[in-house]
Scaffold this motif. Structure first.
Motif, mmCIF file in Angstrom:
data_model
loop_
_atom_site.group_PDB
_atom_site.id
_atom_site.type_symbol
_atom_site.label_atom_id
_atom_site.label_comp_id
_atom_site.label_asym_id
_atom_site.label_seq_id
_atom_site.Cartn_x
_atom_site.Cartn_y
_atom_site.Cartn_z
ATOM 1 N N SER A 81 -8.842 1.139 7.564
ATOM 2 C CA SER A 81 -8.772 0.614 6.179
ATOM 3 C C SER A 81 -9.924 -0.351 5.947
ATOM 4 C CB SER A 81 -7.466 -0.141 5.940
ATOM 5 O OG SER A 81 -6.390 0.577 6.382
ATOM 6 N N LEU A 82 -10.186 -1.159 6.986
ATOM 7 C CA LEU A 82 -11.250 -2.164 6.856
ATOM 8 C C LEU A 82 -12.610 -1.482 6.634
ATOM 9 C CD1 LEU A 82 -11.145 -5.269 7.090
ATOM 10 C CD2 LEU A 82 -12.105 -5.022 9.375
ATOM 11 N N HIS A 119 -8.691 8.447 5.930
ATOM 12 C CA HIS A 119 -7.646 7.479 5.620
ATOM 13 C C HIS A 119 -6.404 8.195 5.073
ATOM 14 C CE1 HIS A 119 -6.245 3.557 3.954
ATOM 15 N NE2 HIS A 119 -5.798 4.290 2.952
ATOM 16 N N THR A 126 -13.096 1.584 5.576
ATOM 17 C CA THR A 126 -13.101 2.322 4.304
ATOM 18 C C THR A 126 -13.416 1.358 3.151
ATOM 19 O OG1 THR A 126 -11.385 3.728 5.213
ATOM 20 C CG2 THR A 126 -11.786 3.953 2.872
ATOM 21 N N LEU A 127 -12.744 0.184 3.181
ATOM 22 C CA LEU A 127 -13.003 -0.802 2.114
ATOM 23 C C LEU A 127 -14.454 -1.268 2.159
ATOM 24 C CD1 LEU A 127 -9.951 -3.227 1.788
ATOM 25 C CD2 LEU A 127 -10.967 -1.776 0.040
ATOM 26 N N SER A 174 -4.806 -1.612 -1.617
ATOM 27 C CA SER A 174 -4.771 -2.280 -0.306
ATOM 28 C C SER A 174 -3.975 -3.585 -0.387
ATOM 29 C CB SER A 174 -6.203 -2.580 0.163
ATOM 30 O OG SER A 174 -6.698 -3.708 -0.542
ATOM 31 N N GLN A 216 -5.471 -6.734 1.399
ATOM 32 C CA GLN A 216 -5.551 -6.943 2.852
ATOM 33 C C GLN A 216 -5.760 -5.596 3.531
ATOM 34 O OE1 GLN A 216 -1.189 -7.189 4.178
ATOM 35 N NE2 GLN A 216 -1.555 -9.014 2.966
ATOM 36 N N ALA A 217 -6.594 -5.593 4.563
ATOM 37 C CA ALA A 217 -6.830 -4.365 5.309
ATOM 38 C C ALA A 217 -6.298 -4.605 6.716
ATOM 39 C CB ALA A 217 -8.315 -4.045 5.324
ATOM 40 N N ARG A 218 -5.206 -3.907 7.025
ATOM 41 C CA ARG A 218 -4.569 -4.218 8.303
ATOM 42 C C ARG A 218 -5.007 -3.317 9.444
ATOM 43 N NH1 ARG A 218 1.456 -4.482 6.415
ATOM 44 N NH2 ARG A 218 0.555 -3.112 4.847
ATOM 45 N N PRO A 242 0.804 -1.237 0.000
ATOM 46 C CA PRO A 242 0.000 0.000 0.000
ATOM 47 C C PRO A 242 0.833 1.281 0.000
ATOM 48 C CG PRO A 242 -0.885 -1.586 1.559
ATOM 49 C CD PRO A 242 0.393 -2.177 1.045
#
Ligand code: HEM
Length: 295
Positions: A128-129, A280, A131-132, A119, A122-124, A61
């Motif tokens: 991020s999670l 973000h 937002t996705l 990403s 993967q959203a760490r 990312p």
């Protein structure tokens, strides 16, 4: 009478926008294919294995390419909001609203796809999670809305009248009688701006109305077929067109009711997503700045 009755197929207007849809579709698939081919080996690795891969500082990312995907995706998603400006000035002659809506969908989908590549699948962090998640909500509601939009336009009523005029040549005014009987079927009333619940709960009434219209059409045509079977058989195609258009009218009203309820969901998820994307970016910038100072 038979000279007047034509069973030739009705010429369909060539689709002007078909090529644009096809072009955007090919562009989307090509873009996705290219990104997958470029990073396949890296994305297939687990988080731990990625660190030793030569693309770690490129496709991650914050890598040179990974970050560019994020920036390009965000720019596309914000560009996609230009549709709202175009819709606001509907009278301007800068491309039809339908074309702008196609571009809205394309930039939303392509931008969303770039963000997913950014990403690196993967959203760490929690932000991020979320937002996705909100991005998928916007895209998901967008795809549903695009489908409803394709059902919402009212059918071509001039074509309907032309076909009914053809049917008038059978017996005493078969076309007019058909129209009069079909429009007698009670119509579901839904307020212009309604909640999702109101729109969904009206669906069975719409279905019932479409079924009643179909039954009425069969009844009227069946009656005339008993008296003038040859003429009715020759008019099979205009009869099928009238039947389709009469039912399409009901479908268009149902889709319009659903669209009015759907709009607020798409708008809300879009607002949430835009807010989260800004957060973000701000967080990434802030921590990037702190790390730069610490180094
Ligand atoms: C990913 C970013 C996207 C954002 C930020 C976004 C945002 C919006 C907004 C704010 C509206 C106006 C809602 C209203 O009428 O109040 C809208 C309308 C709409 N969007 Fe999106 N959208 C996105 C993606 C998509 C996608 C991917 C599709 C379809 C595949 C789509 C389909 C539509 C449709 C059909 C409308 C309704 C247009 C109309 O009735 O005038 N959107 N969008």
């Amino acid at each position: 009478m038979q000279r007047l009755i034509s069973s030739r197929p009705i010429p369909r207007a060539p689709s002007k926008r078909g090529w644009l849809d096809a072009l955007l579709f090919v562009l989307f698939l090509t873009g996705m294919g290219a990104l997958l081919i470029r990073g396949w080996q890296f994305y297939a690795l687990s988080v731990g294995e990625r660190v030793d891969h030569s693309d770690f500082r490129v496709l991650g990312p914050s890598g040179s390419l990974g970050q560019s995907y994020g920036i390009a995706g965000t720019v596309l998603i914000f560009t996609n909001l230009l549709y709202l400006v175009r819709r606001r000035f509907a009278r301007l002659s800068v491309g039809s609203l339908r074309t702008w809506l196609d571009l809205h969908a394309f930039t939303g989908l392509f931008g969303g796809m770039l963000v997913v590549f950014h990403s690196a699948f993967q959203a760490r962090s929690t932000i991020s999670l979320i937002t996705l998640g909100s991005l998928f909500a916007v895209i998901g509601t967008g795809v549903v809305g695009r489908f409803l939009h394709s059902l919402a336009p009212r059918p071509d009523l001039e074509l309907l009248d032309r076909q009914l005029a053809l049917l008038d040549r059978v017996g005493p005014n078969m076309g007019q009688i058909l129209k009069e009987r079909v429009t007698r079927v009670p119509v579901a009333e839904v307020p212009g701006r309604c909640s999702l619940w109101t729109a969904l709960s009206a669906l069975p009434t719409f279905w019932h109305e479409a079924a009643q219209r179909r039954a009425m059409i069969n009844h009227v045509i069946g009656y005339y077929a008993q008296h003038e079977p040859v003429a009715v058989a020759r008019l099979a195609q205009p009869i099928a067109v009238c039947s389709r258009l009469f039912r399409a009218e009901v479908r268009a009203r149902a889709a319009t009711a659903l669209l009015s309820a759907w709009r607020s969901m798409h708008r809300l998820s879009a607002l949430l997503m835009v807010f989260l994307v800004v957060m973000h970016i701000a967080i990434a910038w802030y921590y990037g700045f702190i790390w730069a100072v610490a180094e």
